[in-house]
Design a protein around this motif. Structure first.
Motif, PDB file in Angstrom:
ATOM      1  N   SER A 226       0.832  -1.207   0.000  1.00 51.84           N
ATOM      2  CA  SER A 226       0.000   0.000   0.000  1.00 51.84           C
ATOM      3  C   SER A 226       0.867   1.258   0.000  1.00 51.84           C
ATOM      4  O   SER A 226       0.500   2.263  -0.601  1.00 51.84           O
ATOM      5  N   LEU A 227       2.028   1.194   0.644  1.00 50.66           N
ATOM      6  CA  LEU A 227       2.922   2.360   0.636  1.00 50.66           C
ATOM      7  C   LEU A 227       3.474   2.602  -0.765  1.00 50.66           C
ATOM      8  O   LEU A 227       3.567   3.746  -1.218  1.00 50.66           O
ATOM      9  N   LEU A 228       3.831   1.529  -1.440  1.00 56.70           N
ATOM     10  CA  LEU A 228       4.338   1.693  -2.805  1.00 56.70           C
ATOM     11  C   LEU A 228       3.245   2.229  -3.726  1.00 56.70           C
ATOM     12  O   LEU A 228       3.510   3.062  -4.599  1.00 56.70           O
ATOM     13  N   ALA A 229       2.018   1.762  -3.524  1.00 54.26           N
ATOM     14  CA  ALA A 229       0.897   2.288  -4.317  1.00 54.26           C
ATOM     15  C   ALA A 229       0.693   3.770  -4.019  1.00 54.26           C
ATOM     16  O   ALA A 229       0.374   4.561  -4.912  1.00 54.26           O
ATOM     17  N   THR A 230       0.874   4.145  -2.758  1.00 54.72           N
ATOM     18  CA  THR A 230       0.750   5.553  -2.364  1.00 54.72           C
ATOM     19  C   THR A 230       1.795   6.392  -3.099  1.00 54.72           C
ATOM     20  O   THR A 230       1.487   7.451  -3.646  1.00 54.72           O
ATOM     21  N   VAL A 231       3.038   5.889  -3.115  1.00 50.26           N
ATOM     22  CA  VAL A 231       4.117   6.608  -3.814  1.00 50.26           C
ATOM     23  C   VAL A 231       3.757   6.769  -5.293  1.00 50.26           C
ATOM     24  O   VAL A 231       3.941   7.834  -5.885  1.00 50.26           O
ATOM     25  N   GLN A 232       3.205   5.729  -5.855  1.00 49.50           N
ATOM     26  CA  GLN A 232       2.836   5.749  -7.279  1.00 49.50           C
ATOM     27  C   GLN A 232       1.745   6.785  -7.545  1.00 49.50           C
ATOM     28  O   GLN A 232       1.821   7.570  -8.497  1.00 49.50           O
TER      29      GLN A 232
END
Lengths: 375, 202
Positions: free
Chosen positions: B93-99
């Protein structure tokens, strides 16, 4: 995996400290963020007003500024209401008529009990609206719903009786398709009383209303029926008559929607050969037998029997459990945790205020957001 | 979105690590020392969570003043937190947030590029048509401070400022495309600020 552990540990440790005295600016910012889901920008003209109200100790008035923001309805209320409208109880679904009703009632500061009793829906006057498809809501989904939603009455010209979300297309699609309509009763308890059916089991209820499709000796063992099946069916089958004339039909000429007949739907008396001596549904009468033992805590008020879905919805909406359930759901979303069982005084206090306010959902959110256990 | 995808692939680890570093410094930044006029009860406990998928996108639209088409973000939104519980945060979810933040940052910077410098909210001191080597220290600090105001509603602490400036310098040194270096530096710092706990928490 290691990175995940580091992430979660750092994240949680950042929030472990308790609150000490906080700047009014910080309190105002947190209040706005909790209620709207968006930050209160430095250049926002409302910022100083909220800070001044916090300084003066007028937290609910400060919260009122936040709930006037469209994001409160478009993000917060929408996210809160969506799980009530689908079987998966997910907030991540497209806009539908039921969610639109919830947003509309909150925005218009109506008595929220109408969500189970009212003959209305909400939609945009700019787009054609039909109770037999979701195209209308798909088209308006990304608009400013706080602005475009308009109350429409009646809910569905083809229904003699409507009961808010209980006769909405979304609810019908989730709970009135095929089956026996029992799921509609189960999810009414689950979503509007916060009480799953298994918590309502009661072996002392007479089973005179259990339908013919319930085997009284499953697997050849009558004890299974007496100790397990009956504890739910005795009460549930006595209530499901409220939906006797309704079904969800996706094969009709107008599309897929809730249909109401003038007689009992065929599904109610199907599989009658399983136990021919069982109850036969002949009309839309219902009786609430979930009233004793642990079910006393549901705080039923008013008539415990009636005819039709509107009277059933009224019984649910007037119960003490309904008010508490709305508090629990709001608290969970705004405060990011569930109320503990030791916090019954908090729950009772907020539920009482919700009722005294005339069941105004917007005010409930404001009162929860400023509660000392939440802010 | 294409430019961000390139930056994301190359610098996502850098950006994510910086987001983690900014975790540790969250809540700081205020230089005020006068006592608060309002104090909450000693026993009150702050309850925090993370923005859910609706709130995250709504917040990005609100603070950056841009929006993306649903088709562009639908795939990312599915990987974001559904509810706001802090214990549901995962690396995915953090990587999706960064994206998601990166995609919005790219859109925002493109809008600012088309505006006159005195109308820009963050990049007033940036000359988009000069190479990164001409991007002065003062201009870099200005960008960092402005992004902190936009995303965090406050000035950055010295530590946060230092970390974001270091990120820009790292991207500058690692970028393989001289003509896109400046763009990548700006997307990187915007994404780091927008992916930080200070912005995603609620």
């Amino acid at each position: 995996m290691k990175l995940t552990s580091i992430v979660i540990a750092l994240f949680l440790s950042a929030f472990s400290a308790g609150a000490s005295a906080r700047e009014p600016e910080e309190v105002a910012g947190r209040l706005f963020l909790k209620l709207t889901g968006t930050p209160l920008s430095l250049g926002d003209s409302r910022r100083q007003g909220m800070i001044d109200l916090v300084k003066a100790g007028k937290l609910e008035e400060a919260a009122r500024i936040a709930t006037a923001d469209p994001a409160f309805f478009n993000l917060t209320i929408r996210h809160w209401g969506a799980p009530l409208t689908n079987r998966a109880e997910s907030p991540a679904i497209g806009l539908n008529d039921a969610t639109a009703m919830i947003i509309g009632l909150a925005r218009d500061q109506k008595d929220f009990r109408e969500i189970l009793t009212g003959n209305f829906t909400y939609g945009s006057p700019e787009v054609a609206l039909s109770p037999y498809n979701d195209q209308h809501y798909a088209q308006i989904s990304d608009l400013n719903l706080a602005k475009v939603l308009t109350r429409v009455e009646p809910q569905n010209a083809d229904l003699d009786e409507a009961a808010g979300i209980l006769t909405s297309r979304a609810w019908g699609e989730a709970h009135l398709q095929a089956g026996t309509n029992r799921r509609a009763i189960e999810f009414t308890f689950r979503q509007f009383l916060c009480n799953p059916l298994q918590n309502m089991r009661d072996g002392t209820i007479p089973d005179t209303r259990v339908h013919r499709d319930v085997d009284r000796s499953p697997g050849g063992n009558s004890q299974t029926y007496l100790t397990t099946c009956r504890t739910c069916h005795a009460g549930m089958d006595a209530l499901v008559g409220a939906y006797a004339y309704y079904r969800f039909d996706n094969t009709g000429p107008f599309g897929a929607g809730v249909l109401q007949a003038s007689k009992v739907q065929r599904k109610y008396n199907q599989n009658g050969d399983v136990y021919p001596e069982g109850y036969v549904t002949t009309d839309d009468s219902w009786i609430n037998l979930f009233t004793e033992n642990q079910n006393k805590q549901l705080q039923w008020r008013g008539p415990l029997s009636g005819k039709g879905i509107k009277e059933f919805g009224r019984m649910i909406a007037d119960s003490g459990a309904f008010s508490k359930c709305m508090v629990k759901r709001t608290y969970s979303q705004i405060c990011h945790r569930d109320l503990e069982t030791t916090e019954s005084a908090v729950l009772d206090g907020l539920a009482n205020r919700f009722e005294q306010s005339g069941y105004k959902l917007r005010e409930l959110f404001e009162q929860v957001a400023v509660h000392p256990t939440c802010l | 979105m294409k430019n961000f995808a390139l930056v994301y692939r190359r610098f996502s680890r850098l950006v994510l690590m910086l987001s983690l570093l900014l975790l540790q410094s969250c809540g700081g930044g205020s230089e005020k020392s006068e006592p608060a006029a309002v104090s909450l009860a000693e026993g009150a406990s702050a309850t925090v969570g993370v923005k859910n998928f609706r709130q995250l996108e709504g917040s990005l639209r609100a603070v950056l003043g841009v929006s993306l088409a649903t088709e562009e973000t639908r795939g990312i939104l599915k990987r974001l937190p559904i509810d706001g519980k802090a214990d549901k945060v995962s690396s995915s979810s953090l990587l999706a947030t960064v994206q998601l933040v990166g995609a919005y940052c790219e859109q925002f910077i493109a809008v600012e590029l088309r505006q006159k410098s005195n109308a820009r909210r963050v990049h007033a001191k940036v000359d988009f048509f000069s190479p990164a080597s001409k991007f002065s220290p003062a201009a870099r600090e200005s960008v960092v401070e402005n992004y902190a105001r936009v995303f965090w509603q406050r000035m950055p602490t010295e530590a946060e400022k230092s970390e974001l400036l270091t990120l820009m310098a790292d991207i500058e040194s690692q970028s393989e495309q001289p003509k896109k270096k400046l763009w990548e530096m700006l997307i990187g710092v915007c994404t780091a600020a927008g992916s930080s706990v200070e912005f995603i928490r609620i």
